[in-house]
Design a protein around this motif. Structure first.
Motif, mmCIF file in Angstrom:
data_model
loop_
_atom_site.group_PDB
_atom_site.id
_atom_site.type_symbol
_atom_site.label_atom_id
_atom_site.label_comp_id
_atom_site.label_asym_id
_atom_site.label_seq_id
_atom_site.Cartn_x
_atom_site.Cartn_y
_atom_site.Cartn_z
ATOM 1 N N GLN A 48 51.569 67.296 -14.206
ATOM 2 C CA GLN A 48 52.849 66.927 -13.615
ATOM 3 C C GLN A 48 53.847 68.083 -13.566
ATOM 4 O O GLN A 48 54.951 67.916 -13.070
ATOM 5 C CB GLN A 48 53.467 65.778 -14.415
ATOM 6 C CG GLN A 48 52.581 64.561 -14.541
ATOM 7 C CD GLN A 48 52.149 64.009 -13.198
ATOM 8 O OE1 GLN A 48 52.963 63.871 -12.279
ATOM 9 N NE2 GLN A 48 50.879 63.705 -13.059
ATOM 10 N N GLU A 128 59.812 70.500 -16.497
ATOM 11 C CA GLU A 128 60.268 69.837 -15.282
ATOM 12 C C GLU A 128 59.055 69.273 -14.562
ATOM 13 O O GLU A 128 58.035 69.942 -14.425
ATOM 14 C CB GLU A 128 61.009 70.836 -14.386
ATOM 15 C CG GLU A 128 61.687 70.189 -13.209
ATOM 16 C CD GLU A 128 62.552 71.174 -12.449
ATOM 17 O OE1 GLU A 128 63.782 71.048 -12.531
ATOM 18 O OE2 GLU A 128 61.981 72.068 -11.791
ATOM 19 N N ASP A 131 58.124 63.548 -15.697
ATOM 20 C CA ASP A 131 59.126 62.493 -15.595
ATOM 21 C C ASP A 131 58.966 61.408 -16.654
ATOM 22 O O ASP A 131 59.962 60.871 -17.146
ATOM 23 C CB ASP A 131 59.102 61.875 -14.195
ATOM 24 C CG ASP A 131 59.580 62.849 -13.132
ATOM 25 O OD1 ASP A 131 60.294 63.819 -13.469
ATOM 26 O OD2 ASP A 131 59.237 62.645 -11.952
ATOM 27 N N HIS A 135 62.135 60.472 -19.039
ATOM 28 C CA HIS A 135 62.718 59.131 -19.095
ATOM 29 C C HIS A 135 62.610 58.547 -20.506
ATOM 30 O O HIS A 135 63.535 57.863 -20.969
ATOM 31 C CB HIS A 135 62.066 58.213 -18.062
ATOM 32 C CG HIS A 135 62.380 58.612 -16.659
ATOM 33 N ND1 HIS A 135 63.635 58.510 -16.106
ATOM 34 C CD2 HIS A 135 61.596 59.156 -15.702
ATOM 35 C CE1 HIS A 135 63.615 58.952 -14.864
ATOM 36 N NE2 HIS A 135 62.394 59.361 -14.596
#
Length: 179
Positions: A48, A128, A131, A135
């Motif tokens: 990711q 980065e 996610d 979160h």
């Protein structure tokens, strides 16, 4: 390091009615399980963000990235290590959970243990693009402080962008979501 002190996981983190979750100090006998957990979860993280070509196995990364320069604790589920966290007084440096146990309270129990043990505001860095981790930390009361560009620690050949988050004792998500 072979300290057997342990604490029950925070309320609300039980896996199911028959599973138990315990956060305790790392033992040398946990090493193989930490490697298995890190190597699988790190690949998920890198997919990711910086890309899987940047992957280094824990056996290689632990020394260059200072795993044991911090306090290391594990979450044990029904007698098996399910995840681990490493932290200093003011910085969370590692948190990995067995991918088969994502979203089952293991990471939350480890994070809450580190936050409760911190003696100052606790900072961490998330790549980065990760996610799910971002979160998760925001939901646990961390706040985004800044974005930094650089290279992956321990594998400097790869560029990365990190998000620096901070948790201040006594501050909750409600303190800054309304602002």
């Amino acid at each position: 390091m072979d300290n057997t002190a342990s604490t029950p996981a925070a309320a609300g983190t039980a896996m199911n009615n028959t599973s138990t979750l315990l956060v305790r100090a790392y033992r040398d006998s946990d090493w193989a399980r930490l490697c298995t957990i890190h190597d699988a979860a790190r690949l998920d993280e890198l997919r990711q963000s910086a890309g899987t070509a940047a992957f280094l196995p824990l056996a290689q990364a632990a020394a260059s990235e200072g795993l044991f320069d911090a306090q290391v604790c594990v979450a044990e589920r029904d007698g098996q290590v399910a995840g681990f966290v490493a932290f200093k007084d003011d910085e969370l440096t590692w948190l990995y959970v067995d991918p088969a146990l994502y979203r089952r309270g293991v990471g939350r129990a480890l994070l809450r243990h580190a936050v409760a043990s911190a003696r100052a505001p606790l900072t961490l860095e998330v790549l980065e693009g990760n996610d799910a981790a971002l979160h998760f930390y925001l939901a646990e009361g961390f706040r985004l402080e800044r974005r930094v560009e650089g290279h992956l620690a321990g594998n400097e050949a790869f560029a990365a962008v990190g998000l620096v988050l901070c948790h201040r004792p006594g501050e909750t998500a409600a303190d800054f979501t309304a602002a």
